[in-house]
Design a protein around this motif. Structure first.
Motif, short mmCIF file in Angstrom:
data_model
loop_
_atom_site.label_atom_id
_atom_site.label_comp_id
_atom_site.label_asym_id
_atom_site.label_seq_id
_atom_site.Cartn_x
_atom_site.Cartn_y
_atom_site.Cartn_z
N SER A 45 0.83 -1.21 0.00
CA SER A 45 0.00 0.00 0.00
C SER A 45 0.87 1.25 0.00
CB SER A 45 -0.91 0.02 1.23
OG SER A 45 -0.15 0.28 2.39
N SER A 46 0.24 2.36 -0.33
CA SER A 46 0.94 3.64 -0.34
C SER A 46 1.43 4.01 1.05
CB SER A 46 0.01 4.73 -0.87
OG SER A 46 -0.36 4.44 -2.20
N ASP A 58 1.55 5.99 -5.45
CA ASP A 58 0.47 5.00 -5.54
C ASP A 58 1.09 3.62 -5.67
OD1 ASP A 58 -1.54 6.86 -5.44
OD2 ASP A 58 -1.71 7.06 -7.61
N VAL A 59 0.59 2.68 -4.88
CA VAL A 59 1.14 1.32 -4.89
C VAL A 59 0.03 0.30 -4.65
CG1 VAL A 59 2.78 -0.26 -3.79
CG2 VAL A 59 3.29 2.16 -3.84
N GLN A 60 0.04 -0.81 -5.41
CA GLN A 60 -0.83 -1.94 -5.12
C GLN A 60 -0.01 -3.20 -4.80
OE1 GLN A 60 -2.21 -0.15 -8.12
NE2 GLN A 60 -3.48 0.87 -6.61
N TYR A 84 0.53 -2.90 -15.08
CA TYR A 84 0.95 -2.06 -13.96
C TYR A 84 2.07 -1.14 -14.42
CZ TYR A 84 -1.70 -5.27 -11.05
OH TYR A 84 -2.71 -6.01 -10.50
N THR A 87 6.30 2.44 -9.95
CA THR A 87 6.25 3.74 -9.28
C THR A 87 7.40 3.94 -8.31
OG1 THR A 87 4.78 2.87 -7.57
CG2 THR A 87 3.75 3.91 -9.49
N LYS A 101 1.83 0.15 -9.50
CA LYS A 101 0.40 0.47 -9.37
C LYS A 101 -0.31 0.06 -10.65
CE LYS A 101 0.13 5.02 -11.35
NZ LYS A 101 -0.71 6.15 -11.41
#
Length: 106
Positions: A45-46, A58-60, A84, A87, A101
């Motif tokens: 997560s961010s 932003d991160v997934q 994706y 980032t 992300k």
């Protein structure tokens, strides 16, 4: 480090004609070459990225892999049939930690 998963680095490989518009002009689409990279992937997560690395992005997912200079900010990656964007790239001595992300401009 166990690298049990594979992602594909998408490298632009020119354009191809995919059709023609009403004025008989060609419509082009960018073609990507898929380069497999062995890695391990985990949800991220961010907020976790901000706490761990001190960067706001932003991160997934976070991906762990051996050092690979092709992994740079803005590069595209395909994982589980979704695209994706990289980032963040943290270059450690023996591995890379890469933040990515979801590419909303698919």
């Amino acid at each position: 480090m166990k690298l049990t998963k594979t992602v594909d680095l998408l490298v632009e490989n020119g354009e191809q004609i995919v059709g023609y518009n009403v004025f008989d002009e060609p419509i082009y689409e960018t073609v990507f070459e898929k380069i497999p990279i062995k890695c391990d992937v985990e949800p991220y997560s961010s907020k976790m990225a901000e706490n761990r690395y001190g960067i706001v992005t932003d991160v997934q997912y976070r991906l762990f892999t051996k050092p690979d200079s092709r992994l740079k900010l803005g590069e595209k990656i395909e994982y589980r049939n979704e695209k994706y964007i990289v980032t963040g790239v943290m270059d450690f001595d023996r591995h890379y930690e890469v933040l990515m992300k979801r590419d909303d401009a698919q």
